[in-house]
Write an enzyme that holds these catalytic residues in place. Structure first.
Site, PDB file in Angstrom:
ATOM      1  N   GLU A 124       9.369   2.653  -2.177  1.00  0.00           N
ATOM      2  CA  GLU A 124       9.701   4.091  -2.150  1.00  0.00           C
ATOM      3  C   GLU A 124       9.460   4.684  -0.757  1.00  0.00           C
ATOM      4  O   GLU A 124       8.990   5.805  -0.598  1.00  0.00           O
ATOM      5  CB  GLU A 124       8.962   4.846  -3.248  1.00  0.00           C
ATOM      6  CG  GLU A 124       9.405   4.322  -4.614  1.00  0.00           C
ATOM      7  CD  GLU A 124       9.186   5.292  -5.743  1.00  0.00           C
ATOM      8  OE1 GLU A 124       9.212   6.508  -5.519  1.00  0.00           O
ATOM      9  OE2 GLU A 124       9.029   4.809  -6.882  1.00  0.00           O
TER      10      GLU A 124
HETATM   11  C1  LIG Z   1       8.691  -5.220  -5.328  1.00  0.00           C
HETATM   12  C2  LIG Z   1       9.687  -4.236  -4.794  1.00  0.00           C
HETATM   13  C3  LIG Z   1      10.277  -3.312  -5.639  1.00  0.00           C
HETATM   14  C4  LIG Z   1      11.231  -2.416  -5.163  1.00  0.00           C
HETATM   15  N1  LIG Z   1      11.883  -1.579  -6.038  1.00  0.00           N
HETATM   16  C5  LIG Z   1      12.945  -0.858  -5.595  1.00  0.00           C
HETATM   17  C6  LIG Z   1      13.780  -0.147  -6.517  1.00  0.00           C
HETATM   18  O1  LIG Z   1      13.540  -0.120  -7.734  1.00  0.00           O
HETATM   19  N2  LIG Z   1      14.863   0.520  -6.033  1.00  0.00           N
HETATM   20  C7  LIG Z   1      15.179   0.522  -4.715  1.00  0.00           C
HETATM   21  O2  LIG Z   1      16.196   1.127  -4.354  1.00  0.00           O
HETATM   22  N3  LIG Z   1      14.407  -0.145  -3.801  1.00  0.00           N
HETATM   23  C8  LIG Z   1      13.309  -0.827  -4.220  1.00  0.00           C
HETATM   24  N4  LIG Z   1      12.538  -1.536  -3.318  1.00  0.00           N
HETATM   25  C9  LIG Z   1      12.911  -1.522  -1.902  1.00  0.00           C
HETATM   26  C10 LIG Z   1      11.913  -0.833  -0.994  1.00  0.00           C
HETATM   27  O3  LIG Z   1      11.987   0.560  -1.154  1.00  0.00           O
HETATM   28  C11 LIG Z   1      12.192  -1.325   0.439  1.00  0.00           C
HETATM   29  O4  LIG Z   1      11.716  -2.654   0.511  1.00  0.00           O
HETATM   30  C12 LIG Z   1      11.547  -0.467   1.483  1.00  0.00           C
HETATM   31  O5  LIG Z   1      12.146   0.804   1.535  1.00  0.00           O
HETATM   32  C13 LIG Z   1      11.603  -1.101   2.886  1.00  0.00           C
HETATM   33  O6  LIG Z   1      12.892  -1.585   3.180  1.00  0.00           O
HETATM   34  P1  LIG Z   1      13.039  -3.087   3.744  1.00  0.00           P
HETATM   35  O7  LIG Z   1      12.303  -3.973   2.814  1.00  0.00           O
HETATM   36  O8  LIG Z   1      14.470  -3.346   3.979  1.00  0.00           O
HETATM   37  O9  LIG Z   1      12.252  -3.081   5.121  1.00  0.00           O
HETATM   38  P2  LIG Z   1      12.843  -2.632   6.538  1.00  0.00           P
HETATM   39  O10 LIG Z   1      13.503  -1.317   6.416  1.00  0.00           O
HETATM   40  O11 LIG Z   1      13.594  -3.778   7.112  1.00  0.00           O
HETATM   41  O12 LIG Z   1      11.493  -2.440   7.351  1.00  0.00           O
HETATM   42  C14 LIG Z   1      10.803  -3.512   7.995  1.00  0.00           C
HETATM   43  C15 LIG Z   1       9.642  -2.907   8.772  1.00  0.00           C
HETATM   44  O13 LIG Z   1      10.163  -2.019   9.793  1.00  0.00           O
HETATM   45  C16 LIG Z   1       9.571  -0.742   9.652  1.00  0.00           C
HETATM   46  N5  LIG Z   1      10.530   0.303  10.035  1.00  0.00           N
HETATM   47  C17 LIG Z   1      11.825   0.443   9.626  1.00  0.00           C
HETATM   48  N6  LIG Z   1      12.363   1.531  10.176  1.00  0.00           N
HETATM   49  C18 LIG Z   1      11.392   2.111  10.935  1.00  0.00           C
HETATM   50  C19 LIG Z   1      11.328   3.275  11.765  1.00  0.00           C
HETATM   51  N7  LIG Z   1      12.358   4.102  11.895  1.00  0.00           N
HETATM   52  N8  LIG Z   1      10.151   3.545  12.395  1.00  0.00           N
HETATM   53  C20 LIG Z   1       9.093   2.733  12.257  1.00  0.00           C
HETATM   54  N9  LIG Z   1       9.096   1.623  11.496  1.00  0.00           N
HETATM   55  C21 LIG Z   1      10.222   1.318  10.841  1.00  0.00           C
HETATM   56  C22 LIG Z   1       9.200  -0.652   8.178  1.00  0.00           C
HETATM   57  O14 LIG Z   1       8.219   0.336   7.957  1.00  0.00           O
HETATM   58  C23 LIG Z   1       8.723  -2.052   7.919  1.00  0.00           C
HETATM   59  O15 LIG Z   1       7.395  -2.198   8.351  1.00  0.00           O
HETATM   60  C24 LIG Z   1      11.548  -2.408  -3.785  1.00  0.00           C
HETATM   61  C25 LIG Z   1      10.916  -3.309  -2.921  1.00  0.00           C
HETATM   62  C26 LIG Z   1      10.020  -4.228  -3.411  1.00  0.00           C
HETATM   63  C27 LIG Z   1       9.410  -5.236  -2.461  1.00  0.00           C
END
Ligand SMILES: Cc1cc2nc3c(=O)[nH]c(=O)nc-3n(C[C@H](O)[C@H](O)[C@H](O)COP(=O)(O)OP(=O)(O)OC[C@H]3O[C@@H](n4cnc5c(N)ncnc54)[C@H](O)[C@@H]3O)c2cc1C
Length: 306
Positions: free
Chosen positions: A292
């Site tokens: 989230e």
């Molecule tokens: C178990 C689990 C359940 C989930 N359930 C849902 C769900 O029900 N529905 C749904 O839609 N999503 C869901 N998610 C997705 C979750 O919301 C995302 O994993 C999360 O938003 C991060 O996206 P990403 O994994 O692509 O990481 P990325 O966006 O690739 O981020 C990688 C790293 O870069 C950092 N980063 C990225 N952009 C910036 C910035 N502008 N400034 C500084 N740092 C940055 C992040 O903080 C992180 O540390 C779930 C994820 C998991 C693991």
């Protein structure tokens, strides 16, 4: 959610997703959509899923590729989502898709209520996770799914607003999950420290352990005050509710990680094995800093208000 997460974060997540998947319809849905879906979601007869994230679009959901194209009164939906909680058990998906690529994310994305048993909806890869292993997560696939126009949530092009308004509220659930984990781990560690004896006395008699437990309890209390204040602001729809919900999510989830890690330390080797619940709590705590909106994204939201 806080009380449930004291014992089991996966169980709390059942309730959290019930809210996350219902809120878009509750906040933006037509009366017809509300009447069709909300009673079944409220009773627990149906479970929802909130399908925003994609492989290439996590922190930046505006980069999503899932598309919905108008076909008469209907929409044809194609795409794949990623990390979707409740995959395989959800009866209803709230799916976000690009409907007007020219408009960018602020006005080019729409939200749809999509039933899981409609033709073209399928369950893709399911993940093996570090924590919250009682909750399924994976990639739903939408192939030429015909979505009736009545299942558009809000107006066409309003999807990003629907997602953000939902997350402003549902993030409090993640905060509560984090706080529950932290308090559950603190309570368990304190009880253990009274029983476990080394050097001829209970380890709670050592000041090093007392200070850890004192810090854990203090962090929980501070997190709780911030969370309840944020909840009150959301109830009253105060203008800074988004900032407070981001601060509560950030602080409660960081507290969850810090405190559960310390709880493992208080239990020593017994903290590291599955005989006791604190290793599970530590693994479960990690996700509260990620989903989230990661805590880096929460910091961006907070900093924008300064
Ligand atoms: C178990 C689990 C359940 C989930 N359930 C849902 C769900 O029900 N529905 C749904 O839609 N999503 C869901 N998610 C997705 C979750 O919301 C995302 O994993 C999360 O938003 C991060 O996206 P990403 O994994 O692509 O990481 P990325 O966006 O690739 O981020 C990688 C790293 O870069 C950092 N980063 C990225 N952009 C910036 C910035 N502008 N400034 C500084 N740092 C940055 C992040 O903080 C992180 O540390 C779930 C994820 C998991 C693991």
């Amino acid at each position: 959610m806080e009380e449930l997460a004291k014992a089991c974060a996966s169980t709390a997540l059942i309730l959290m997703i019930q809210e996350l998947g219902s809120l878009p319809i509750k906040l933006f849905g037509s009366d017809e959509l509300k009447q069709r879906y909300l009673p079944r979601l409220a009773s627990g007869e149906w479970s929802p899923a909130f399908a925003l994230s994609e492989v290439e679009a996590g922190s930046d959901p505006g980069g999503m590729r899932t598309r919905a194209v108008r076909d008469g009164d209907d929409w044809i939906l194609n795409g794949e989502k990623n990390w979707i909680t409740n995959l395989g058990i959800a009866d209803l998906f709230v799916v976000f898709a690009v409907t007007d690529p020219e408009q960018g994310h602020s006005h080019g994305i729409s939200a749809f209520a999509v039933e899981a048993d409609w033709p073209g909806v399928s369950v893709g890869k399911l993940e093996h996770k570090m924590g919250i292993r009682g909750s399924p997560t994976g990639q739903p696939v939408f192939t030429d799914v015909r979505v009736p126009g009545a299942n558009l949530i809000g107006e066409a092009g309003e999807g990003f607003k629907v997602a953000m308004a939902t997350l402003d509220r549902s993030r409090l659930g993640v905060a509560a999950q984090g706080l529950g984990l932290a308090q559950g781990a603190t309570d368990f560690a304190a009880a253990y420290a009274k029983e476990r004896r080394q050097f001829g006395k209970p380890i709670i008699g050592f000041q090093g352990i007392q200070f850890k437990l004192a810090d854990m309890e203090t962090q929980c209390a501070a997190a709780r005050e911030l969370l309840y204040k944020a909840c009150a602001k959301v109830d009253r729809l105060e203008p800074d509710m988004g900032k407070y919900s981001a601060m509560a999510k950030l602080f409660c989830s960081d507290t969850a990680m810090n405190v559960t890690t310390e709880a493992v330390q208080v239990l020593g080797g017994y903290g590291y094995v599955k005989e006791y619940p604190v290793e599970r709590m530590m693994r479960d705590a990690k996700i509260t800093q990620i989903y989230e909106g990661t805590n880096e994204i929460q910091r961006l939201v907070i900093a924008r208000t300064l």
